[in-house]
Motif scaffolding. Structure first.
Motif, mmCIF file in Angstrom:
data_model
loop_
_atom_site.group_PDB
_atom_site.id
_atom_site.type_symbol
_atom_site.label_atom_id
_atom_site.label_comp_id
_atom_site.label_asym_id
_atom_site.label_seq_id
_atom_site.Cartn_x
_atom_site.Cartn_y
_atom_site.Cartn_z
ATOM 1 N N GLU A 91 0.828 -1.207 0.000
ATOM 2 C CA GLU A 91 0.000 0.000 0.000
ATOM 3 C C GLU A 91 0.865 1.262 0.000
ATOM 4 N N SER A 139 0.761 4.097 -2.788
ATOM 5 C CA SER A 139 0.491 5.474 -2.383
ATOM 6 C C SER A 139 1.563 6.424 -2.924
ATOM 7 N N LEU A 187 -6.979 3.892 -3.391
ATOM 8 C CA LEU A 187 -6.386 3.033 -2.368
ATOM 9 C C LEU A 187 -7.442 2.124 -1.741
ATOM 10 N N LEU A 188 -8.643 2.660 -1.512
ATOM 11 C CA LEU A 188 -9.721 1.863 -0.934
ATOM 12 C C LEU A 188 -10.061 0.688 -1.848
ATOM 13 N N ARG A 216 -9.820 10.130 -6.907
ATOM 14 C CA ARG A 216 -9.076 10.652 -5.772
ATOM 15 C C ARG A 216 -8.224 9.541 -5.173
ATOM 16 N N LYS A 217 -7.088 9.926 -4.621
ATOM 17 C CA LYS A 217 -6.125 8.953 -4.110
ATOM 18 C C LYS A 217 -6.759 8.018 -3.089
ATOM 19 N N GLU A 218 -7.546 8.542 -2.167
ATOM 20 C CA GLU A 218 -8.101 7.691 -1.110
ATOM 21 C C GLU A 218 -9.076 6.661 -1.664
#
Length: 487
Positions: free
Chosen positions: A91, A95, A195-196, A190-192
């Motif tokens: 992760e 990221s 990642l989710l 969006r990055k989050e």
């Protein structure tokens, strides 16, 4: 939602099923939550994330593929619909990749799909007007993310949006409009959110960790190692650190293999070799005279096929067997712990009480101890001695051939010590005695107990060097002694 990751859709579906089950059971006046348990089993496939620079390598043995194929494993579903996962190290890499805006793609298939999509958009955008759109089709989950990130980085006058059903909408916009869209909370790239989606099943793993509920398995050491390595962190070099990490993640472990091994020693049950046979024995009617009040284990409606057809080695079915074995074993222990009749609706807390001596003790199949204690010190053990095999008149033998030679008699771990010497390690004294007896007069293999000061190559080398030095010193003393003096 069309933008939900597979893991999110799974979690929502599971919550809906659980809410429905609780609501339906609550309407039954004769239903007792203490004496009845409803089993909800789920089957879903996991496949590692391939987004960006993260490309997990794994190997499959031919026998494993044969085994899974024999039991109906769906490889196509595994590859196409598998839920992704990643550990903390992976992760962090992803990221960092997203922060840097790197467009490197690890998969050759993804590179081909990406090149085709860029060519299509480049040809279209030259003649397109603002607000015009086109659709890219036949994209997998991560290809949809990668294509959007690459197109947005390469072209400042396009905007992208997933449509679901493996499609991505591409719109030509002005740079000002593009800037507004990028700052919108509804941006799906969006990055989050990426990642989710990339974490996938790891999100569920983190929910399990936070819940701090008992984790139940059968012969679960390998499962715990996989959980640690795939969803938490790479396996540490230190055994103690591994134990500490697992205990922090799951404070209460129950291994039904450890429980049933103890029961088998105390009760005259037939010998069993796998989880299904354990379940069959515990379900037999002549187990115990007090077993008439054994908890009722009911299958949920979506698992009813397990009541009609056995599906060994299918994840959902194995989970059903494991939970059933736990409850029946706990009830049997409760019956044997008291001379009085067991109450009609024993609670799960009572079961945990009789299981207390087995908590956090996970079965260990290849060592001098029967289990590993994840919440304290392991029991002291006495290991069988290692054996050394001297090969004579049988050149070219390797570890695999030595293993096959002894496999028919008993199982050993094999390590080559030198060109003609191999170390054998066993978990039982009986196997050691058996091999020493049967290979006592073998024409090519001389087996004996390993002695470090006698058989270790570094020690032998040191002794040989010391012997040569001592010999030269002796010769020098004898041949170069002091001259005789005469008066």
């Amino acid at each position: 939602s069309l933008f939900d990751s597979p893991a999110e859709r799974y979690l929502k579906a599971r919550q809906s099923v659980q809410r429905f089950a609780v609501a339906q059971l609550g309407r039954c006046p004769d239903f007792c939550f203490h004496c009845r348990y409803v089993v909800h089993s789920y089957n879903f496939f996991l496949f590692p994330s391939t987004l960006g620079v993260t490309d997990v390598e794994f190997t499959l043995s031919a026998s494993s593929i044969q085994f899974l194929s024999h039991y109906g494993f769906d490889y196509r579903k595994f590859l196409e619909d598998g839920i992704p996962y990643m550990n903390e190290v992976q992760e962090k890499i992803l990221s960092q990749h997203l922060i840097e805006g790197s467009s490197k793609v690890s998969s050759a298939l993804d590179r081909d799909v990406l090149k085709k999509a860029i060519d299509e958009v480049t040809c279209w955008i030259a003649a397109a007007k603002e607000e015009e759109t086109m659709i890219l089709q036949d994209l997998s989950g991560y290809q949809m993310f990668e294509i959007q990130l690459v197109l947005r980085k390469a072209l400042q006058n396009v905007w992208t949006q997933p449509l679901g059903d493996r499609k991505v909408l591409v719109k030509k916009v002005s740079p000002q409009h593009r800037q507004l869209l990028e700052n919108s909370p509804y941006d799906c790239c969006r990055k989050e959110l990426i990642l989710l989606s990339a974490r996938g099943f790891t999100n569920l793993f983190q929910i399990l960790v936070k819940a701090k509920k008992p984790l139940v398995g059968h012969n679960m050491l390998m499962d715990l190692m996989h959980l640690h390595d795939k969803f938490y962190k790479p396996l540490p070099e230190s055994y103690e650190e591994f134990k500490r990490n697992i205990h922090n993640l799951f404070p209460v472990l129950i291994d039904t293999k450890t429980v049933t091994k103890s029961i088998w020693k105390k009760c005259p049950f037939p010998r069993v070799s796998n989880l299904f046979e354990v379940y069959e024995v515990l379900c037999s009617s002549n187990l115990n005279s007090k077993d008439s009040v054994c908890p009722v284990i009911a299958l949920a409606s979506d698992c009813s096929r397990y009541a009609e057809k056995k599906s060994p080695h299918e994840a959902g079915y194995d989970a059903f067997l494991c939970g059933s074995v736990l409850l029946k074993s706990a009830h049997l222990l409760l019956c044997r712990s008291t001379d009085d009749a067991v109450e009609a609706d024993p609670s799960f807390s009572q079961y945990l009480t009789v299981l207390a001596e087995y908590l956090n003790k996970v079965n260990f199949i290849r060592g001098g101890v029967s289990s590993i204690n994840f919440s304290g010190e392991d029991a002291p053990c006495e290991h069988p001695p290692a054996l050394i095999v001297h090969v004579r008149g049988w050149p070219g033998l390797n570890e695999r051939q030595i293993y096959e030679e002894f496999k028919a008699l008993c199982r050993f771990d094999v390590r080559q010590l030198s060109k003609n010497q191999f170390i054998l390690l066993s978990s039982t004294f009986k196997h050691v005695r058996l091999v020493l007896r049967d290979y006592k007069h073998h024409p090519h293999l001389r087996v004996s107990v390993y002695r470090h000061w006698r058989h270790s190559p570094p020690v032998n080398c040191l002794l040989q060097v010391s012997g040569v030095v001592a010999l030269w010193s002796l010769l020098a003393f004898v041949l170069g002694g002091a001259p005789c003096c005469s008066l």
